[in-house]
Design an enzyme around this catalytic site. Structure first.
Site, mmCIF file in Angstrom:
data_model
loop_
_atom_site.group_PDB
_atom_site.id
_atom_site.type_symbol
_atom_site.label_atom_id
_atom_site.label_comp_id
_atom_site.label_asym_id
_atom_site.label_seq_id
_atom_site.Cartn_x
_atom_site.Cartn_y
_atom_site.Cartn_z
ATOM 1 N N GLN A 116 0.764 -1.030 0.085
ATOM 2 C CA GLN A 116 0.177 0.200 0.210
ATOM 3 C C GLN A 116 0.926 1.305 -0.031
ATOM 4 O O GLN A 116 0.964 1.864 0.842
ATOM 5 C CB GLN A 116 -0.868 -0.271 1.115
ATOM 6 C CG GLN A 116 -1.820 -1.285 1.231
ATOM 7 C CD GLN A 116 -3.001 -0.920 2.327
ATOM 8 O OE1 GLN A 116 -3.574 -0.143 2.328
ATOM 9 N NE2 GLN A 116 -3.284 -2.293 2.947
ATOM 10 N N LYS A 153 2.962 -8.005 -19.238
ATOM 11 C CA LYS A 153 1.384 -8.206 -19.388
ATOM 12 C C LYS A 153 0.688 -7.080 -20.170
ATOM 13 O O LYS A 153 1.343 -6.114 -20.319
ATOM 14 C CB LYS A 153 0.860 -8.188 -18.033
ATOM 15 C CG LYS A 153 1.571 -8.990 -17.014
ATOM 16 C CD LYS A 153 0.941 -8.842 -15.479
ATOM 17 C CE LYS A 153 1.647 -9.602 -14.634
ATOM 18 N NZ LYS A 153 1.449 -9.422 -13.227
#
EC number: 2.7.6.1
Lengths: 291, 291
Positions: free
Chosen positions: B94, B188
C-alpha cells in the site's frame, strides 16, 4: 464541521451526527486476504473541523492501526483540525510500570494517535485521568454519568452508590449526585501470607434495604465487581445493580456476575453489547456536550 | 551491542545472534484476556547499540503494535541507538494512492516506527525501495539473493531467471548474476474489452530445455507466479522453480502453484513456513552483512 465514521464506531458516529446536526462521512474499508486493512476517505476534505469517531474495542490493535491510517490520510489533506473521538480507549490500564522495563503501553498508543495527526482527543471515562497527558495536546473527557443515572433511576427505589475500591470513589460520587443518593466505597486488603485480596470488614457500611449500585469504569473479567457484589449483600443490600462505562465481559463475566447476585447491568455503547442482556446507554450525548 | 528478540522473529534473532556474536535478550510477552499485548524488556539497557528484531507477518497489526511498544520502552531507557530489523514489512504494497483519499498505509507504518524510537531501519527485499523514504531516517536493505541463489543452484542444471513483470526485472538480474544465468521478463497486457490481464506473446523468449526460475518479492495468493509459470511452459521451459523472498501462501496458493506446474518453491524465513513443503533460506546472513 464533518464527522468521519471509522471502522469501529458501534453507531456512535450516526447518533452524534443526529444530535449535533453535523454531516457524517463513513470511511471506505476492507481487509485484504492477508489481513492488512485498507482505508479510504471518499471525499477530499480541507480547511475543516473534522471529528473522527473510532473506538478501540477488540480487536484493539486492528482498530488502532485503522485509526492511525484514517488520521494520517486526513492530515495529508491539509489544513484540517482533527479531533479523534475514541469512546473506548484500549491499553488504558497499562498506565504504569509496575516492574522496570514494562511497556507504558497507553503512552505509546496516545503518542501514536497524536503524531498521526489528531489535534484534540475526546475519550469517555478514562481509566485514570492523568494518563491522558501522554497525548501531549488538548484532551476532553466526556462524562456519560447523567445518561447512566437516568437509566439506573428506572431500576431502583432506595439507591446507594458503592465504589468497588477507593480509586473509584470520585466516579461513584458523580453518579450518586445525579441520583441524589448516598455513596461510599469498600476497601480491599491483601493477606500478607497468601497474597489474596479480600474486602475489609466495614461495619459503618449500612446497606440494609438499599438498592446498591456498584459503579466502575470497566468490567473486564468481572472479578472486582463480583467481590463488591458479595460484600454488598453481606452488608444487607436488597439488590445489586452493576454499572460500568465500558464492558468487555471476558471469560463468561456476564454469567458470573448474574450468578453472584447482580440483578441488572447498565453499561454504554463504547463497546458492542447484547441489549437482551444489559441496558445499553448511548454515549453520544456526553460527547456532544464536549463539542 | 545487544539484540532484542521481539514477539515475531521466527528464529531470525537467534540466528543473527550466533552469526554476529552479539548477545540476545528476548522480550517478555503475554496477551491479556481482552487481547491487549503486554511487553517487558527484562533488563535495563542504556548507552547501547540495540538491534530489535520484529517481523510484521500476520497478525500484522498485533506485531506492529508490539514493535512500537518495544521501541518506545527502549527509547525511554535513554541514550540508546536503536535499529529496527523488520524482516517482513507489512503494508508495503500500500505504497501509492491509486484513488484519491486512500490511506498511504506504508507511510503511516514507517512513520510510527520512526517516531516510536527507531533510529535505523533494516528490511529485507522491500516491495519498492522508494517507499522506504517515508521512514525519514537511515534505512538499510538486506539482500538475501546470495543465499537464495545457493539454494536454487542445487535444484537446476540450465538456469534461466524470469521476472514475472517488468518491475521485478532488477530483482531477477540480481539472482541471475549470482547463478551466472540469463534473465528476462514477461510483459502483461490488459484486454481493452474484458479488462483481463494476459501475458503478452513474447516470441524472443526462448526457454526451451531451460530450468526457469521465476523470482518475485512476494507470493501472496500466487496469481502472478501462476500466470508466469504457465507462460514459461508455453515458451518451452523444462521445469519451473518459484523463488519469492516473502511467502504468505494465501487462499491455498501453495497447492495452486504446485498444480500450475511449479516443481519447487524456494523462499525465506521472514514469514514462518512449513519446511516439508518449501525450501526455506535464512535471511540472517543478509542482515548480518548490513551490521
Amino acid at each position: 464541521m464533518i464527522i468521519i465514521g471509522g471502522t469501529a464506531t458501534n453507531g456512535i458516529d450516526e447518533n452524534l451526527s443526529k444530535i449535533i446536526s453535523v454531516p457524517l462521512l463513513k470511511v471506505e474499508h476492507k481487509v485484504f486476504p492477508d489481513g492488512e486493512s485498507y482505508i479510504r476517505i471518499p471525499q477530499h476534505i480541507t480547511n475543516q473541523e473534522i471529528l473522527v469517531v473510532q473506538s478501540l474495542y477488540p480487536p484493539q490493535d486492528k482498530h488502532f492501526v485503522e485509526l492511525l491510517l484514517i488520521l494520517e490520510t486526513l492530515a495529508d489533506m491539509k489544513n484540517n483540525k482533527i479531533t479523534a473521538i475514541v469512546p473506548y480507549l484500549a491499553y488504558s490500564r497499562q498506565d504504569r510500570r509496575f516492574k522496570e522495563g514494562e511497556a507504558l503501553s497507553i503512552k505509546t498508543i496516545l503518542n501514536a494517535i497524536a503524531r498521526a495527526g489528531a489535534d484534540v482527543l475526546i475519550v469517555i471515562e478514562p481509566h485514570k485521568e492523568e494518563e491522558l497527558s501522554y497525548f501531549g495536546k488538548e484532551v476532553k473527557i466526556a462524562d456519560p454519568m447523567p445518561e447512566l443515572a437516568k437509566e439506573v433511576s428506572k431500576k431502583v427505589e432506595k439507591p446507594f452508590v458503592l465504589a468497588p475500591d477507593r480509586g473509584a470513589l470520585e466516579r461513584a460520587k458523580r453518579l450518586a449526585e445525579q441520583l441524589n443518593a448516598e455513596y461510599s466505597y469498600i476497601e480491599k486488603e491483601r493477606d500478607r501470607d497468601t497474597g489474596e485480596v479480600r474486602i475489609k470488614n466495614l461495619p459503618e457500611l449500612r446497606l440494609s434495604g438499599k438498592d446498591v449500585i456498584i459503579v466502575d469504569d470497566i468490567i473486564s473479567t468481572g472479578g472486582t465487581m463480583i467481590q463488591a457484589t458479595r460484600a454488598a449483600y453481606e452488608h444487607g443490600a436488597r439488590k445489586v445493580i452493576s454499572v460500568a462505562v465500558h464492558s468487555l465481559f471476558l471469560d463468561n463475566a456476564y454469567e458470573k456476575l448474574i450468578n453472584s447476585g447482580v440483578k441488572e447491568i447498565v453499561t454504554t455503547n463504547t463497546i458492542p453489547q447484547d441489549p437482551s442482556k444489559v441496558a445499553v446507554v448511548d454515549v453520544s450525548p456526553a460527547i456532544a456536550r464536549k463539542i
